[in-house]
Motif scaffolding. Structure first.
Motif, PDB file in Angstrom:
ATOM      1  N   ALA A 139      -7.635   2.170 -12.566  1.00  0.00           N
ATOM      2  CA  ALA A 139      -6.511   2.871 -11.947  1.00  0.00           C
ATOM      3  C   ALA A 139      -5.595   3.412 -13.036  1.00  0.00           C
ATOM      4  CB  ALA A 139      -5.737   1.931 -11.027  1.00  0.00           C
ATOM      5  N   GLU A 181      -2.941   4.079  -8.854  1.00  0.00           N
ATOM      6  CA  GLU A 181      -3.793   5.054  -8.168  1.00  0.00           C
ATOM      7  C   GLU A 181      -5.162   5.064  -8.835  1.00  0.00           C
ATOM      8  OE1 GLU A 181      -0.987   8.153  -9.057  1.00  0.00           O
ATOM      9  OE2 GLU A 181      -0.273   8.203  -6.983  1.00  0.00           O
ATOM     10  N   ARG A 182      -6.219   5.036  -8.012  1.00  0.00           N
ATOM     11  CA  ARG A 182      -7.584   5.046  -8.558  1.00  0.00           C
ATOM     12  C   ARG A 182      -7.757   6.213  -9.523  1.00  0.00           C
ATOM     13  NH1 ARG A 182     -11.588   1.872  -5.833  1.00  0.00           N
ATOM     14  NH2 ARG A 182     -10.619   0.825  -4.062  1.00  0.00           N
ATOM     15  N   ARG A 198       0.836  -1.204   0.000  1.00  0.00           N
ATOM     16  CA  ARG A 198       0.000   0.000   0.000  1.00  0.00           C
ATOM     17  C   ARG A 198       0.867   1.248   0.000  1.00  0.00           C
ATOM     18  NH1 ARG A 198      -5.537  -0.273   0.851  1.00  0.00           N
ATOM     19  NH2 ARG A 198      -5.263   1.741  -0.124  1.00  0.00           N
ATOM     20  N   GLN A 199       0.350   2.275  -0.649  1.00  0.00           N
ATOM     21  CA  GLN A 199       0.972   3.599  -0.684  1.00  0.00           C
ATOM     22  C   GLN A 199      -0.170   4.589  -0.553  1.00  0.00           C
ATOM     23  OE1 GLN A 199       4.092   4.823  -0.819  1.00  0.00           O
ATOM     24  NE2 GLN A 199       3.244   6.863  -0.876  1.00  0.00           N
ATOM     25  N   VAL A 224       3.192   2.259  -9.167  1.00  0.00           N
ATOM     26  CA  VAL A 224       2.160   2.820  -8.298  1.00  0.00           C
ATOM     27  C   VAL A 224       0.849   2.763  -9.060  1.00  0.00           C
ATOM     28  CG1 VAL A 224       1.428   4.824  -6.969  1.00  0.00           C
ATOM     29  CG2 VAL A 224       3.883   4.358  -7.284  1.00  0.00           C
ATOM     30  N   ASP A 234      -3.599   5.833  -0.527  1.00  0.00           N
ATOM     31  CA  ASP A 234      -4.801   5.231  -1.090  1.00  0.00           C
ATOM     32  C   ASP A 234      -4.488   4.330  -2.271  1.00  0.00           C
ATOM     33  OD1 ASP A 234      -6.405   6.540   0.747  1.00  0.00           O
ATOM     34  OD2 ASP A 234      -6.776   8.256  -0.575  1.00  0.00           O
ATOM     35  N   GLY A 235      -3.222   4.291  -2.692  1.00  0.00           N
ATOM     36  CA  GLY A 235      -2.835   3.511  -3.860  1.00  0.00           C
ATOM     37  C   GLY A 235      -2.193   2.192  -3.493  1.00  0.00           C
TER      38      GLY A 235
END
Length: 145
Positions: free
Chosen positions: A102, A143-144, A61-62, A141, A64-65
């Protein structure tokens, strides 16, 4: 990517079986692949074929990503999924029962050491994979969108 398009799963037999169980159970089987090691499903568009291609990857996890590592076990070449997302960074991700679109990007040089450390904590073999190849293994990474 549309939900009606057919998806081609990894050609590796055990990975294809893992994906099938994951999808059929909304991640109840396969999300936790090994104790404390969780996987997500990543669907990219083939850069040459245009087909949707799905694989299972260990994640961290990062914020929210999510983080994944393009290791290919330390192979000298990047995995096909990584090359695909370089051409088309909009991807589909399934984490457990949650499926979403994403945007994928390679971690920057400033971000990577911290992210690599996190991913190697989850799967220590990543350090071995990096040691056996001259290729710099990317951290991605997700991300949404």
């Amino acid at each position: 990517m549309t939900a009606s398009e057919q998806v081609v799963d990894s050609p590796a037999g055990w990975v294809a079986n893992h994906i099938r169980r994951y999808v059929e159970t909304d991640g109840a089987e396969g999300h936790e692949w090994r104790p404390g090691v969780f996987t997500l499903l990543l669907t990219t568009r083939g850069r040459r074929s245009g087909k949707l291609r799905r694989t299972a990857l260990i994640y961290g996890r990062q914020g929210d990503g999510y983080l994944v590592v393009a290791s290919q076990g330390g192979d000298p070449k990047h995995p096909a999924w990584y090359l695909n997302l370089l051409d088309e960074p909009l991807v589909r991700v399934q984490v457990g029962a949650d499926t979403f679109t994403a945007r994928a990007r390679t971690a920057t040089a400033a971000e990577k050491p911290r992210m690599w450390s996190e991913m190697a904590r989850i799967w220590p073999a990543y350090d071995d994979y990096q040691a056996k190849t001259d290729r710099e293994i990317p951290v991605v990474v997700l991300e949404r969108a």
